[in-house]
Write an enzyme that holds these catalytic residues in place. Structure first.
Site, PDB file in Angstrom:
ATOM      1  N   LYS A 192     -58.551 -87.771 -55.955  1.00 40.88           N
ATOM      2  CA  LYS A 192     -58.284 -86.469 -56.565  1.00 40.88           C
ATOM      3  C   LYS A 192     -58.221 -86.545 -58.078  1.00 40.88           C
ATOM      4  CE  LYS A 192     -55.630 -83.724 -53.265  1.00 40.88           C
ATOM      5  NZ  LYS A 192     -56.574 -83.894 -52.234  1.00 40.88           N
ATOM      6  N   LYS A 246     -64.160 -94.686 -56.281  1.00 45.12           N
ATOM      7  CA  LYS A 246     -63.613 -94.245 -54.990  1.00 45.12           C
ATOM      8  C   LYS A 246     -63.348 -92.740 -54.941  1.00 45.12           C
ATOM      9  CE  LYS A 246     -58.793 -94.878 -56.199  1.00 45.12           C
ATOM     10  NZ  LYS A 246     -57.449 -95.191 -55.806  1.00 45.12           N
ATOM     11  N   LYS A 268     -53.300 -96.393 -65.678  1.00 49.39           N
ATOM     12  CA  LYS A 268     -52.477 -95.210 -65.987  1.00 49.39           C
ATOM     13  C   LYS A 268     -52.123 -95.191 -67.480  1.00 49.39           C
ATOM     14  CE  LYS A 268     -52.051 -92.733 -62.353  1.00 49.39           C
ATOM     15  NZ  LYS A 268     -52.199 -93.395 -61.134  1.00 49.39           N
TER      16      LYS A 268
HETATM   17  P1  TYM Z   1     -52.343 -93.080 -52.131  1.00 49.45           P
HETATM   18  O1  TYM Z   1     -51.406 -91.961 -51.873  1.00 49.45           O
HETATM   19  O2  TYM Z   1     -53.130 -93.072 -53.397  1.00 49.45           O
HETATM   20  O3  TYM Z   1     -53.359 -93.231 -50.952  1.00 49.45           O
HETATM   21  C1  TYM Z   1     -52.894 -93.262 -49.614  1.00 49.45           C
HETATM   22  C2  TYM Z   1     -53.735 -94.199 -48.779  1.00 49.45           C
HETATM   23  O4  TYM Z   1     -55.088 -93.779 -48.774  1.00 49.45           O
HETATM   24  C3  TYM Z   1     -55.912 -94.856 -49.188  1.00 49.45           C
HETATM   25  N1  TYM Z   1     -57.053 -94.340 -49.959  1.00 49.45           N
HETATM   26  C4  TYM Z   1     -58.304 -94.749 -49.791  1.00 49.45           C
HETATM   27  N2  TYM Z   1     -58.841 -95.653 -48.961  1.00 49.45           N
HETATM   28  C5  TYM Z   1     -60.160 -95.826 -49.016  1.00 49.45           C
HETATM   29  N3  TYM Z   1     -60.965 -95.162 -49.864  1.00 49.45           N
HETATM   30  C6  TYM Z   1     -60.477 -94.251 -50.724  1.00 49.45           C
HETATM   31  N4  TYM Z   1     -61.270 -93.580 -51.546  1.00 49.45           N
HETATM   32  C7  TYM Z   1     -59.083 -94.017 -50.725  1.00 49.45           C
HETATM   33  N5  TYM Z   1     -58.253 -93.200 -51.419  1.00 49.45           N
HETATM   34  C8  TYM Z   1     -57.023 -93.420 -50.956  1.00 49.45           C
HETATM   35  C9  TYM Z   1     -55.035 -95.750 -50.052  1.00 49.45           C
HETATM   36  O5  TYM Z   1     -55.530 -97.069 -50.109  1.00 49.45           O
HETATM   37  C10 TYM Z   1     -53.723 -95.643 -49.316  1.00 49.45           C
HETATM   38  O6  TYM Z   1     -53.700 -96.540 -48.227  1.00 49.45           O
HETATM   39  N6  TYM Z   1     -49.062 -96.528 -53.526  1.00 49.45           N
HETATM   40  C11 TYM Z   1     -49.669 -95.874 -52.387  1.00 49.45           C
HETATM   41  C12 TYM Z   1     -48.683 -95.168 -51.475  1.00 49.45           C
HETATM   42  C13 TYM Z   1     -47.572 -96.044 -51.018  1.00 49.45           C
HETATM   43  C14 TYM Z   1     -47.648 -97.039 -50.010  1.00 49.45           C
HETATM   44  C15 TYM Z   1     -46.340 -97.600 -49.950  1.00 49.45           C
HETATM   45  C16 TYM Z   1     -48.674 -97.505 -49.184  1.00 49.45           C
HETATM   46  C17 TYM Z   1     -46.298 -96.014 -51.499  1.00 49.45           C
HETATM   47  N7  TYM Z   1     -45.572 -96.961 -50.844  1.00 49.45           N
HETATM   48  C18 TYM Z   1     -46.047 -98.623 -49.051  1.00 49.45           C
HETATM   49  C19 TYM Z   1     -48.366 -98.526 -48.295  1.00 49.45           C
HETATM   50  C20 TYM Z   1     -47.070 -99.074 -48.232  1.00 49.45           C
HETATM   51  C21 TYM Z   1     -50.640 -94.836 -52.910  1.00 49.45           C
HETATM   52  O7  TYM Z   1     -50.490 -94.347 -53.999  1.00 49.45           O
HETATM   53  O8  TYM Z   1     -51.563 -94.463 -52.002  1.00 49.45           O
END
Ligand code: TYM
Length: 333
Positions: free
Chosen positions: A199, A196, A113
């Site tokens: 967005k 991956k 970031k």
């Molecule tokens: P986020 O919002 O970017 O993504 C949400 C979930 O989707 C999974 N994911 C993917 N898995 C496989 N391949 C991909 N291309 C892909 N893109 C997204 C992410 O691994 C995630 O599981 N920091 C986290 C959100 C969060 C969270 C938490 C998760 C906040 N607090 C506590 C678990 C526990 C995030 O930004 O995910």
């Protein structure tokens, strides 16, 4: 089998995409009937990018709709909006006192970031893993269903929970681990040939659960490939391998083998390959897209679900926070 505590969340950044579904939500649905599950919409986390209030509200609503459409059952799990729980920022603040600049600056997602948005390296970005740890350990979770990209954050959550326990000589927090049913965590590839599905690489890199068949066909036709195999039996280039990986998920084994052989024999036609993959993607996503449309305008349902979720999650969070406050020495008179 004894019930474990499970926690996971997704940032509200618009519509959920196939990566979110396969990396996370699909497992939420499987786990909700077997364990004590807390699933939430991580709207505090999305503040690092300063969304406008209207968009933020709309995006939170959309994730709630899509969680339900994917099969999350509010009677089976606790489904809530993160910002309904002020207990989370309180624990985040307490954990921040034992989180160090050096370790936070070394986190891969922060470094990324800092590189891509040099004009907005705010403190919330730096302490993002602390907030995420608070989300998880506030319910004393042991398993966290997430995709591969969240692995380092889970390691940090263990560090912060263990450190708090040690600091105050109490055994409040168990260790949480990233989870995918005994398998490797998944990384679903995007359509633009890079890493991956995400967005942040533009809407053409992702297939959203809500995308119409026409849009899926259009995005697939634009998916990056290469100039074709130059000799038989070579390993596919990264963008083509990505498409094979997607085909593994949505198509039959026979179809996958057919195109893999065509590639190996140097007679693959990428146009046909992508068209076929697009049709299977449409078939795979149609039921969930229809379900989303069904509940899209059901305000009463959303209101009810969020209210019940808030109450259930607050009960669990209050308990943990009371233990933390006592351990720290906030004891009242
Ligand atoms: P986020 O919002 O970017 O993504 C949400 C979930 O989707 C999974 N994911 C993917 N898995 C496989 N391949 C991909 N291309 C892909 N893109 C997204 C992410 O691994 C995630 O599981 N920091 C986290 C959100 C969060 C969270 C938490 C998760 C906040 N607090 C506590 C678990 C526990 C995030 O930004 O995910």
């Amino acid at each position: 089998m004894s019930k474990e505590i499970i926690v996971s969340g997704i940032r509200p950044t618009g519509n959920l995409h196939l990566g979110n579904y396969l990396g996370a939500v699909q497992n939420f649905v499987k786990m909700q009937y077997e364990h004590n599950c807390y699933f939430f919409i991580a709207d505090y986390h999305s503040l690092t990018t300063h969304p406008n209030p209207q968009d933020l509200h709309q995006n939170v609503r959309q994730v709630l709709v899509e969680y339900l459409a994917c099969g999350l059952n509010p009677d089976a799990c606790t489904l809530y909006v993160q910002s309904d729980l002020p207990q989370i920022p309180e624990l985040y603040m307490l954990l921040n006192m034992h989180a160090y600049m050096g370790e936070l600056e070394r986190v891969a997602s922060f470094k990324e970031k800092a590189r891509t948005q040099p004009n907005n390296i705010n403190a919330g970005l730096l302490t993002y893993p602390v907030l995420m740890a608070a989300d998880i350990i506030i319910h004393k979770a042991t398993k966290v269903p997430v995709g591969k990209d969240q692995e380092q954050h889970l390691e940090m959550a263990r560090t912060f929970g263990n450190r708090f326990n040690r600091m105050y000589g109490k055994d409040i927090f168990p260790e949480p681990y990233a989870f995918n049913f005994g398998k490797e965590l998944v990384k679903i590839p995007g359509l633009q040939g890079g890493g991956k599905m995400s967005k942040s690489d533009g809407d053409n890199n992702v297939i959203n659960l809500i995308d119409s068949p026409e849009l899926i066909r259009k995005k697939m036709s634009r998916a990056v490939t290469d100039t074709g195999p130059s000799e038989p039996n070579t390993a596919p280039s990264a963008p083509v391998q990505n498409l094979f990986d997607l085909m593994k998920i949505v198509s039959t084994e026979d179809k996958l083998t057919f195109y893999q052989q065509a590639y190996a024999n140097c007679n693959i036609r990428y146009g046909d390959f992508k068209k076929d993959l697009a049709e299977d993607m449409v078939t795979f996503l149609t039921p969930v897209r229809e379900k989303i449309a069904d509940i899209q305008s059901n305000n009463e349902l959303l209101k009810k679900v969020a209210k019940i979720g808030k109450e259930k999650a607050a009960e669990s969070a209050d308990k943990t926070l009371a233990e933390c406050r006592e351990a720290i020495g906030f004891r009242g008179f």
